[in-house]
Structures are given as C-alpha cells and as structure tokens.
Design a protein around this motif. Sequence first.
Motif, PDB file in Angstrom:
ATOM      1  N   ALA A  62      56.050   8.121 -22.179  1.00 21.15           N
ATOM      2  CA  ALA A  62      56.554   8.672 -23.445  1.00 21.15           C
ATOM      3  C   ALA A  62      57.471   9.852 -23.152  1.00 21.15           C
ATOM      4  CB  ALA A  62      55.403   9.117 -24.335  1.00 21.15           C
ATOM      5  N   ALA A  63      58.584   9.900 -23.884  1.00 20.82           N
ATOM      6  CA  ALA A  63      59.578  10.971 -23.670  1.00 20.82           C
ATOM      7  C   ALA A  63      59.275  12.204 -24.523  1.00 20.82           C
ATOM      8  CB  ALA A  63      60.982  10.448 -23.949  1.00 20.82           C
ATOM      9  N   GLY A  64      58.048  12.310 -25.015  1.00 20.87           N
ATOM     10  CA  GLY A  64      57.654  13.536 -25.721  1.00 20.87           C
ATOM     11  C   GLY A  64      57.692  13.395 -27.223  1.00 20.87           C
ATOM     12  N   GLU A  69      62.925  13.958 -35.264  1.00 23.43           N
ATOM     13  CA  GLU A  69      62.032  14.183 -36.404  1.00 23.43           C
ATOM     14  C   GLU A  69      61.659  15.666 -36.520  1.00 23.43           C
ATOM     15  OE1 GLU A  69      58.962  10.819 -37.220  1.00 23.43           O
ATOM     16  OE2 GLU A  69      57.735  12.572 -36.795  1.00 23.43           O
ATOM     17  N   MET A  70      61.656  16.336 -35.359  1.00 25.64           N
ATOM     18  CA  MET A  70      61.114  17.699 -35.284  1.00 25.64           C
ATOM     19  C   MET A  70      62.183  18.780 -35.485  1.00 25.64           C
ATOM     20  SD  MET A  70      58.918  18.816 -31.907  1.00 25.64           S
ATOM     21  CE  MET A  70      60.164  18.198 -30.796  1.00 25.64           C
ATOM     22  N   ALA A  71      63.455  18.418 -35.166  1.00 26.31           N
ATOM     23  CA  ALA A  71      64.508  19.433 -35.033  1.00 26.31           C
ATOM     24  C   ALA A  71      64.676  20.331 -36.259  1.00 26.31           C
ATOM     25  CB  ALA A  71      65.833  18.740 -34.701  1.00 26.31           C
ATOM     26  N   ASN A  87      47.126  15.054 -35.799  1.00 24.42           N
ATOM     27  CA  ASN A  87      47.051  13.696 -35.243  1.00 24.42           C
ATOM     28  C   ASN A  87      47.341  13.627 -33.734  1.00 24.42           C
ATOM     29  OD1 ASN A  87      49.751  14.098 -35.230  1.00 24.42           O
ATOM     30  ND2 ASN A  87      50.295  12.353 -36.511  1.00 24.42           N
ATOM     31  N   TRP A  88      47.228  14.757 -33.044  1.00 22.69           N
ATOM     32  CA  TRP A  88      47.544  14.735 -31.617  1.00 22.69           C
ATOM     33  C   TRP A  88      46.334  14.877 -30.714  1.00 22.69           C
ATOM     34  CZ3 TRP A  88      51.946  15.344 -28.194  1.00 22.69           C
ATOM     35  CH2 TRP A  88      53.147  14.916 -28.787  1.00 22.69           C
ATOM     36  N   GLU A  89      45.185  15.141 -31.262  1.00 15.80           N
ATOM     37  CA  GLU A  89      44.112  15.535 -30.356  1.00 15.80           C
ATOM     38  C   GLU A  89      42.981  14.532 -30.254  1.00 15.80           C
ATOM     39  OE1 GLU A  89      43.417  19.586 -31.539  1.00 15.80           O
ATOM     40  OE2 GLU A  89      44.980  20.224 -30.156  1.00 15.80           O
ATOM     41  N   THR A 134      64.050  23.577 -22.132  1.00 14.27           N
ATOM     42  CA  THR A 134      65.476  23.202 -22.100  1.00 14.27           C
ATOM     43  C   THR A 134      66.012  22.877 -23.496  1.00 14.27           C
ATOM     44  OG1 THR A 134      65.119  20.812 -21.762  1.00 14.27           O
ATOM     45  CG2 THR A 134      65.154  22.204 -19.776  1.00 14.27           C
ATOM     46  N   ILE A 135      65.097  22.676 -24.468  1.00 10.11           N
ATOM     47  CA  ILE A 135      65.555  22.410 -25.843  1.00 10.11           C
ATOM     48  C   ILE A 135      65.097  23.528 -26.787  1.00 10.11           C
ATOM     49  CG2 ILE A 135      65.801  19.898 -25.629  1.00 10.11           C
ATOM     50  CD1 ILE A 135      63.022  19.702 -27.108  1.00 10.11           C
ATOM     51  N   GLY A 136      64.878  24.708 -26.227  1.00  7.01           N
ATOM     52  CA  GLY A 136      64.551  25.863 -27.069  1.00  7.01           C
ATOM     53  C   GLY A 136      63.164  25.803 -27.663  1.00  7.01           C
TER      54      GLY A 136
HETATM   55  N1  CO8 Z   1      62.847  12.273 -29.177  1.00  4.53           N
HETATM   56  C1  CO8 Z   1      63.637  11.432 -29.879  1.00  4.53           C
HETATM   57  N2  CO8 Z   1      64.403  10.493 -29.291  1.00  4.53           N
HETATM   58  C2  CO8 Z   1      64.374  10.390 -27.954  1.00  4.53           C
HETATM   59  C3  CO8 Z   1      63.571  11.229 -27.167  1.00  4.53           C
HETATM   60  C4  CO8 Z   1      62.774  12.198 -27.832  1.00  4.53           C
HETATM   61  N3  CO8 Z   1      61.931  13.009 -27.168  1.00  4.53           N
HETATM   62  N4  CO8 Z   1      63.769  10.916 -25.849  1.00  4.53           N
HETATM   63  C5  CO8 Z   1      64.637   9.898 -25.843  1.00  4.53           C
HETATM   64  N5  CO8 Z   1      65.019   9.574 -27.100  1.00  4.53           N
HETATM   65  C6  CO8 Z   1      65.956   8.547 -27.528  1.00  4.53           C
HETATM   66  C7  CO8 Z   1      67.389   8.965 -27.238  1.00  4.53           C
HETATM   67  O1  CO8 Z   1      67.877   9.809 -28.253  1.00  4.53           O
HETATM   68  C8  CO8 Z   1      68.062   7.613 -27.186  1.00  4.53           C
HETATM   69  O2  CO8 Z   1      68.277   7.152 -28.496  1.00  4.53           O
HETATM   70  P1  CO8 Z   1      69.767   6.723 -28.993  1.00  4.53           P
HETATM   71  O3  CO8 Z   1      70.101   5.546 -28.113  1.00  4.53           O
HETATM   72  O4  CO8 Z   1      69.575   6.388 -30.415  1.00  4.53           O
HETATM   73  O5  CO8 Z   1      70.644   7.896 -28.723  1.00  4.53           O
HETATM   74  C9  CO8 Z   1      67.025   6.722 -26.563  1.00  4.53           C
HETATM   75  O6  CO8 Z   1      65.781   7.381 -26.736  1.00  4.53           O
HETATM   76  C10 CO8 Z   1      67.239   6.503 -25.072  1.00  4.53           C
HETATM   77  O7  CO8 Z   1      67.317   7.771 -24.462  1.00  4.53           O
HETATM   78  P2  CO8 Z   1      68.526   8.196 -23.479  1.00  4.53           P
HETATM   79  O8  CO8 Z   1      69.766   7.480 -23.855  1.00  4.53           O
HETATM   80  O9  CO8 Z   1      68.571   9.690 -23.447  1.00  4.53           O
HETATM   81  O10 CO8 Z   1      67.972   7.596 -22.102  1.00  4.53           O
HETATM   82  P3  CO8 Z   1      68.266   8.138 -20.649  1.00  4.53           P
HETATM   83  O11 CO8 Z   1      67.675   7.109 -19.736  1.00  4.53           O
HETATM   84  O12 CO8 Z   1      69.689   8.497 -20.476  1.00  4.53           O
HETATM   85  O13 CO8 Z   1      67.414   9.511 -20.521  1.00  4.53           O
HETATM   86  C11 CO8 Z   1      65.462  10.925 -20.776  1.00  4.53           C
HETATM   87  C12 CO8 Z   1      66.030   9.477 -20.571  1.00  4.53           C
HETATM   88  C13 CO8 Z   1      65.713  11.753 -19.517  1.00  4.53           C
HETATM   89  C14 CO8 Z   1      63.976  10.741 -20.995  1.00  4.53           C
HETATM   90  C15 CO8 Z   1      66.143  11.587 -22.006  1.00  4.53           C
HETATM   91  O14 CO8 Z   1      66.069  10.699 -23.095  1.00  4.53           O
HETATM   92  C16 CO8 Z   1      65.506  12.879 -22.425  1.00  4.53           C
HETATM   93  O15 CO8 Z   1      65.729  13.902 -21.791  1.00  4.53           O
HETATM   94  N6  CO8 Z   1      64.698  12.870 -23.519  1.00  4.53           N
HETATM   95  C17 CO8 Z   1      64.106  14.050 -24.112  1.00  4.53           C
HETATM   96  C18 CO8 Z   1      62.938  14.526 -23.268  1.00  4.53           C
HETATM   97  C19 CO8 Z   1      62.371  15.794 -23.846  1.00  4.53           C
HETATM   98  O16 CO8 Z   1      63.000  16.825 -23.927  1.00  4.53           O
HETATM   99  N7  CO8 Z   1      61.075  15.717 -24.228  1.00  4.53           N
HETATM  100  C20 CO8 Z   1      60.347  16.853 -24.766  1.00  4.53           C
HETATM  101  C21 CO8 Z   1      60.349  16.789 -26.253  1.00  4.53           C
HETATM  102  S1  CO8 Z   1      59.624  18.246 -26.968  1.00  4.53           S
HETATM  103  C22 CO8 Z   1      57.966  17.933 -26.895  1.00  4.53           C
HETATM  104  O17 CO8 Z   1      57.492  16.915 -26.457  1.00  4.53           O
HETATM  105  C23 CO8 Z   1      57.090  19.013 -27.443  1.00  4.53           C
HETATM  106  C24 CO8 Z   1      55.623  18.589 -27.419  1.00  4.53           C
HETATM  107  C25 CO8 Z   1      54.715  19.685 -27.845  1.00  4.53           C
HETATM  108  C26 CO8 Z   1      54.581  19.743 -29.275  1.00  4.53           C
HETATM  109  C27 CO8 Z   1      54.221  18.444 -29.857  1.00  4.53           C
HETATM  110  C28 CO8 Z   1      54.834  18.316 -31.188  1.00  4.53           C
HETATM  111  C29 CO8 Z   1      54.739  16.920 -31.809  1.00  4.53           C
END
Ligand code: CO8
Length: 258
Positions: A62-64, A69-71, A87-89, A134-136
């Motif tokens: 999972a990419a997090g 949705e959160m921005a 719903n996370w725990e 990296t995303i603030g």
């Molecule tokens: N949220 C929403 N969409 C995402 C996310 C994400 N976290 N990660 C990937 N996607 C989407 C992309 O936007 C893209 O969609 P679209 O084609 O519509 O633009 C699609 O998935 C494919 O992604 P990429 O094109 O970016 O694929 P790559 O192979 O080039 O890159 C990466 C893969 C490296 C994983 C890259 O997508 C990335 O860096 N993603 C974000 C990772 C990130 O920063 N995660 C942390 C999020 S913050 C968090 O998890 C906080 C948790 C604690 C609090 C919990 C609150 C609920």
Amino acid sequence: MAYECILAEKDGEVGVLTLNRPEALNAFSDQLMDEVTDALKKFDADDDIGCIVLMGSEKAFAAGADIKEMASKSYIDVYSEDFITKNWEEATRVRKPIIAAVAGYALGGGCELALMCDFIIAADNAKFAQPEITIGAMPGAGGTQRLARFIGKSKAMDMCLTGRMMDAQEAERCGLVSRIVPKGELRAEAIKVARQIADFSRPIAMLTKEAVNRAYETTLSEGVRFERRVFHSVFALEDQKEGMTAFIEKRKPSFKNR
Ligand code: CO8
C-alpha cells in the motif's frame, strides 16, 4: 458489506485479505479502511479461521493514506472525525495472529498498517518508508512509535526524518521483517506459515500473541509476570495435555481447540 477495494477469502483455516485498489497502488481511502476493518472483524469472529494474512499486490502492499482524499482536509475536519482512529486500528485489536505479506511499496500508512500486524514476511522487492515528511506531514498511524520500538531510535529517526526507502534486505537486518521470500512465492509462503500457526491450539496461539505484544506495553518484570500467569493458564487446556502426551507417544498432536 460488499467489498470494492479488498478481497476477503478463506484458504482452509487461513483468512486472506488482499488490498485491491490497483489504480491508486492500494492507497487507503476511507472506504478501503472501512472494508479492511469489517473483514478483519469477521475473520476474527469466525471459528473456522485460525490465522490471517494481509497482503497487497506484487507492486504495492500500500502506498499509504490517500493523498488526494486527505489533501484538502482542515484541522477541524481531522479532529472532528478523529481521522484514522475510527477505522485504522482494527489490526491492533484482532486477537488471532495476523501476518503482513509485503511486496513492493509499503509507504506511510502502508508501512504503519504492516507494523500493526504481528509479523511481516517480505518479498525480495519490498520497500518500506515513512515519506510523510516529503509531503508536509508526519506519520500519524503509529509509525513514530512502533518503528522506534521495533527497529530502534536511529533507524526510526532516519526513516521518519528523511523519508528514504528501506529495501527488504535492510528491513530484515534491522528486524522490521521476519523473513524474505521471492516475490512470486510471497502469497503461497505467507499462507503456508499461516496454516502452520492455524494448526496449533488456537487459544495457545492467541495467548502467545498477547504475551509477546505485552512486551511493547509494559516493563520487563511486569511482562515476565504476565507471561508466567498466562503460561500457568495453558495447563488448564486439554491441548496442553494432548501436545505433551503426543510428544511422549511419538505422534503428531491433534489439538481440539481449533
Ligand atoms: N494517495 C493517492 N494516490 C496515490 C498514492 C497515494 N498515497 N500513491 C500513489 N497514488 C496514485 C498516483 O497518484 C497514480 O494515480 P494517477 O495515475 O491517477 O496519477 C497511481 O497511484 C500510480 O502512482 P504513480 O504513477 O506515482 O506510480 P509510480 O510507480 O511512478 O510511483 C510511488 C510509485 C513511489 C509509490 C508514488 O506513487 C508515491 O510516491 N506515492 C505516494 C507515497 C506517499 O507519500 N505515501 C504517504 C502518504 S501519507 C500517509 O500515508 C500518512 C499516514 C498516516 C496518517 C494516516 C491517515 C489516513
């Protein structure tokens, strides 16, 4: 509840929950987390299930959290809805053992969800990171706390302050994951390990999980005291008699409480 973002299947006595939102690399939308919570509760309550495997795809566990949705949420939004707590725990409340089977990206909340499971089996392409900085943002689903306890302060600080990715080999070296398998074999291996656990006495597996988790909540002397009480209690179970008798009789035990 009909699921759209996950698959929940039974493989014998193993409950397999697969995150299935490929278009967003399994990013955690509210809907996905509601479904995960529902499925975990059902597996935990199902007498046929002895162990759970939580997995994603070969590209991403999972990419997090869902950044789209959160921005735009404000402080009052996240505070009022108790963002993530509601719903996370569930994974931390499940009493049966849960294995996280991680291939590809386990980022942010993805890494944190894996940390909520009992142990992690990683594919050789797994990548772990807490990239929130990296995303603030910062980890908000236990990352700062569980990483510090599981892999120590220096690695936890490094991951949380730089957002860098840790590969499977480094993750195994520092104890974040218990074993590494080739990515094509991850599902089969995780289910095999889960089946092995499900074959043991269910209450004993659950008590053992509870005792190990206690180590992260209390002092050593209190933890050992807790373990001793639980250890004594297993002598009240038929399965203890069966396990030890089977050893003496040189046969495979047949546990009743399963
Ligand atoms: N949220 C929403 N969409 C995402 C996310 C994400 N976290 N990660 C990937 N996607 C989407 C992309 O936007 C893209 O969609 P679209 O084609 O519509 O633009 C699609 O998935 C494919 O992604 P990429 O094109 O970016 O694929 P790559 O192979 O080039 O890159 C990466 C893969 C490296 C994983 C890259 O997508 C990335 O860096 N993603 C974000 C990772 C990130 O920063 N995660 C942390 C999020 S913050 C968090 O998890 C906080 C948790 C604690 C609090 C919990 C609150 C609920």
